[in-house]
Each structure stands twice: as structure tokens, then as C-alpha cells.
Scaffold this motif. Structure first.
Motif, short mmCIF file in Angstrom:
data_model
loop_
_atom_site.label_atom_id
_atom_site.label_comp_id
_atom_site.label_asym_id
_atom_site.label_seq_id
_atom_site.Cartn_x
_atom_site.Cartn_y
_atom_site.Cartn_z
N LYS A 145 1.72 3.72 -13.13
CA LYS A 145 1.74 2.96 -11.89
C LYS A 145 3.16 2.97 -11.35
CE LYS A 145 -2.00 -0.16 -13.10
NZ LYS A 145 -2.36 -1.56 -13.39
N LEU A 146 3.28 3.23 -10.06
CA LEU A 146 4.55 3.13 -9.37
C LEU A 146 4.63 1.72 -8.79
CD1 LEU A 146 7.14 4.18 -8.03
CD2 LEU A 146 5.70 5.25 -6.27
N VAL A 147 5.61 0.94 -9.26
CA VAL A 147 5.74 -0.46 -8.86
C VAL A 147 7.01 -0.63 -8.04
CG1 VAL A 147 5.94 -2.84 -9.68
CG2 VAL A 147 4.52 -1.20 -10.95
N PHE A 148 6.84 -1.05 -6.80
CA PHE A 148 7.96 -1.39 -5.93
C PHE A 148 8.08 -2.91 -5.87
CE2 PHE A 148 6.62 2.71 -4.09
CZ PHE A 148 7.83 3.37 -4.05
N ASN A 149 9.30 -3.43 -6.00
CA ASN A 149 9.57 -4.87 -5.86
C ASN A 149 8.60 -5.72 -6.69
OD1 ASN A 149 11.77 -4.61 -4.02
ND2 ASN A 149 10.29 -4.13 -2.42
N ASP A 150 8.71 -5.56 -8.01
CA ASP A 150 7.85 -6.23 -8.97
C ASP A 150 7.68 -7.72 -8.66
OD1 ASP A 150 6.28 -6.60 -11.23
OD2 ASP A 150 8.00 -6.92 -12.54
N ASN A 151 6.45 -8.18 -8.75
CA ASN A 151 6.05 -9.58 -8.57
C ASN A 151 6.21 -10.10 -7.15
OD1 ASN A 151 5.16 -10.08 -11.23
ND2 ASN A 151 7.29 -10.34 -11.88
N ASN A 152 6.51 -9.24 -6.19
CA ASN A 152 6.60 -9.68 -4.80
C ASN A 152 5.29 -9.42 -4.08
OD1 ASN A 152 9.23 -10.23 -5.45
ND2 ASN A 152 10.13 -8.94 -3.87
N ASP A 153 4.98 -10.27 -3.11
CA ASP A 153 3.78 -10.16 -2.30
C ASP A 153 3.93 -8.99 -1.32
OD1 ASP A 153 2.28 -11.11 0.41
OD2 ASP A 153 1.25 -11.86 -1.38
N GLY A 154 2.85 -8.31 -1.01
CA GLY A 154 2.86 -7.20 -0.07
C GLY A 154 3.14 -7.62 1.36
N ASN A 155 3.10 -8.91 1.65
CA ASN A 155 3.40 -9.44 2.98
C ASN A 155 4.86 -9.84 3.14
OD1 ASN A 155 0.86 -9.35 4.45
ND2 ASN A 155 0.14 -10.80 2.91
N SER A 156 5.66 -9.73 2.08
CA SER A 156 7.07 -10.12 2.16
C SER A 156 7.77 -9.29 3.22
CB SER A 156 7.75 -9.92 0.81
OG SER A 156 9.14 -10.11 0.93
N ILE A 157 8.56 -9.95 4.08
CA ILE A 157 9.27 -9.22 5.13
C ILE A 157 10.63 -8.72 4.66
CG2 ILE A 157 8.06 -10.36 7.01
CD1 ILE A 157 10.60 -12.08 7.40
N ILE A 158 10.99 -9.02 3.42
CA ILE A 158 12.28 -8.56 2.89
C ILE A 158 12.06 -7.46 1.85
CG2 ILE A 158 14.39 -9.24 1.69
CD1 ILE A 158 13.90 -12.07 2.83
N ASP A 159 11.41 -7.80 0.75
CA ASP A 159 11.16 -6.87 -0.35
C ASP A 159 9.66 -6.85 -0.65
OD1 ASP A 159 13.96 -6.70 -0.62
OD2 ASP A 159 14.01 -8.20 -2.22
N PRO A 160 8.86 -6.14 0.16
CA PRO A 160 7.41 -6.18 -0.07
C PRO A 160 7.00 -5.51 -1.37
CG PRO A 160 7.95 -4.54 1.58
CD PRO A 160 9.22 -5.27 1.27
N GLY A 161 6.09 -6.16 -2.09
CA GLY A 161 5.56 -5.59 -3.32
C GLY A 161 4.49 -4.55 -3.01
N LEU A 162 4.44 -3.52 -3.84
CA LEU A 162 3.45 -2.46 -3.69
C LEU A 162 3.30 -1.77 -5.03
CD1 LEU A 162 1.62 -0.57 -1.98
CD2 LEU A 162 3.68 0.72 -1.39
N THR A 163 2.06 -1.58 -5.47
CA THR A 163 1.78 -0.85 -6.71
C THR A 163 0.81 0.28 -6.39
OG1 THR A 163 2.13 -2.83 -8.07
CG2 THR A 163 0.87 -1.03 -9.06
N ILE A 164 1.15 1.48 -6.85
CA ILE A 164 0.33 2.67 -6.59
C ILE A 164 -0.01 3.32 -7.92
CG2 ILE A 164 0.22 4.91 -5.43
CD1 ILE A 164 2.49 3.90 -3.57
N ALA A 165 -1.31 3.50 -8.19
CA ALA A 165 -1.76 4.19 -9.40
C ALA A 165 -1.61 5.70 -9.20
CB ALA A 165 -3.21 3.84 -9.71
N LEU A 166 -0.99 6.37 -10.18
CA LEU A 166 -0.76 7.81 -10.10
C LEU A 166 -1.44 8.50 -11.28
CD1 LEU A 166 3.07 7.72 -9.29
CD2 LEU A 166 1.17 8.01 -7.68
N PRO A 167 -2.50 9.27 -11.03
CA PRO A 167 -3.16 9.98 -12.13
C PRO A 167 -2.30 11.14 -12.61
CG PRO A 167 -4.11 10.61 -10.02
CD PRO A 167 -3.09 9.53 -9.73
N LEU A 168 -2.26 11.33 -13.91
CA LEU A 168 -1.48 12.44 -14.48
C LEU A 168 -2.37 13.48 -15.14
CD1 LEU A 168 1.47 10.52 -16.15
CD2 LEU A 168 1.39 11.57 -13.90
N ASP A 169 -3.56 13.08 -15.60
CA ASP A 169 -4.40 14.01 -16.35
C ASP A 169 -5.08 15.05 -15.47
OD1 ASP A 169 -5.98 12.03 -15.24
OD2 ASP A 169 -7.28 11.82 -16.97
N ASP A 170 -5.55 14.69 -14.29
CA ASP A 170 -6.24 15.63 -13.42
C ASP A 170 -5.38 16.07 -12.24
OD1 ASP A 170 -9.27 13.77 -13.87
OD2 ASP A 170 -8.62 15.57 -14.92
N ALA A 171 -4.15 15.57 -12.15
CA ALA A 171 -3.32 15.81 -10.97
C ALA A 171 -3.01 17.28 -10.76
CB ALA A 171 -2.01 15.02 -11.08
#
Length: 173
Positions: A145-171
Motif C-alpha cells: 500500500k502506498l500511504v500518503f500523509n498517514d492518519n490524515n483525512d482525505g478531505n484535509s486541505i493541508i496534508d490530505p490522506g490517501l492510500t493506494i493498493a498496489l498489486p505486485l504479483d500480477d502487475a
């Protein structure tokens, strides 16, 4: 105007290659050893995985991961990041901890570029470049998982949180 996110891989702290067996690292402050982390089997050679994964945060941030380079000392993501929101003039993608998280809970921390340590994106702009994470993804790992701004809400106007799952086995298929 596009600008690079990271200035490439250089001056990384290098460690000796671990054994191929799973081992437990220890800290020895007294006569008894205390386990501090688990070391998994690491890749013996670099590999490149073509991916096309996108994540969005409600505040207006879009991040697309195009390629993953799994190296022996670092993991590098080729990304495109944009901010199209209207809530603020800019946002940062690394104002709070930003890292890759593997299936065992290990964190590979972002090596922030010296000229933009918080990965600031101005409204209406796109940044294309490479994000460098210190450490290798263990062999056999199926996803991170690529985690931006850990524990922050995605609505934050300063450091928005975002987590993206990245598959490695079939990529790479």
C-alpha cells in the motif's frame, strides 16, 4: 507546468545483504536480546513492474502509479500527481509520514527530495516523477500500500490522506 517529484536515487544508506533465511534482528542493551524487527528474504536482483493504478482523495488530489522498480536497496515508483481541488491554493503529499506498507506491516519510508520535502502541489498543477522509498520489498510479497500523509483525512486541505493498493504479483503480466 510539470516538475519532478524526486531527484533520483543517491546517497542512500547501504546495508550489508541479509541472509536468505528469515531472521530476527536484535538490540543488545543488556545481557538479554530484545527483538526489534523481522527481516524477510529480499530480492537478489532488480525488477520493474508495469502498473496502472490510480487513487483519489476527496479534496481533489489524484495520484497515478505507472511503474514500480523493486530494487535491492530501494523501491521506486513512477507517479503522476495532480491537485484539482478548490479548497486551498496547494496541498502536500508528504507533510505527514508517507511510506510503502507491506503485508507484514513493514514500512518503507519515503526519501523526500531535498528541494520539495513535503511534495507540495499547486492547484491546477501536475507533478510527474519518481518517488524513492528506502528499502526493498521482500520476495513473495503480493501487494503493498502506498500511504500518503498517514492518519490524515482525505478531505484535509493541508496534508490530505490517501492510500493506494498496489498489486505486485500480477502487475508484470
Amino acid at each position: 507546468m510539470d516538475r519532478p517529484i524526486a531527484d533520483g536515487l543517491y546517497s542512500c544508506w547501504m546495508h550489508p545483504a541479509p541472509s536468505n533465511e528469515t531472521a530476527t534482528a536484535t538490540a543488545n542493551n543488556s545481557s538479554s536480546a530484545v527483538p526489534v524487527s523481522t527481516v524477510n528474504r529480499l530480492p537478489q536482483e532488480e525488477r520493474s513492474l508495469a502498473v496502472n493504478v490510480q487513487g483519489t482523495a476527496p479534496v481533489g488530489v489524484t495520484v497515478r502509479v505507472k511503474n514500480i522498480e523493486v530494487g535491492t536497496d530501494a523501491t521506486i515508483l513512477d507517479v503522476s500527481a495532480s491537485y484539482g481541488g478548490t479548497a486551498s491554493s496547494d496541498v502536500t503529499l508528504a507533510g505527514s509520514p508517507t511510506y510503502l506498507l507491506d503485508e507484514q506491516g513493514n514500512r518503507l519510508m519515503l526519501k523526500p527530495p531535498q528541494d520539495d520535502r513535503d511534495l507540495r502541489i499547486t492547484k491546477g498543477q501536475t507533478m510527474d516523477g519518481k518517488l524513492v522509498f528506502l528499502g526493498a520489498v521482500a520476495e513473495g510479497t503480493k501487494a503493498v500500500k502506498l500511504v500518503f500523509n498517514d492518519n490524515n483525512d482525505g478531505n484535509s486541505i493541508i496534508d490530505p490522506g490517501l492510500t493506494i493498493a498496489l498489486p505486485l504479483d500480477d502487475a508484470a503480466k
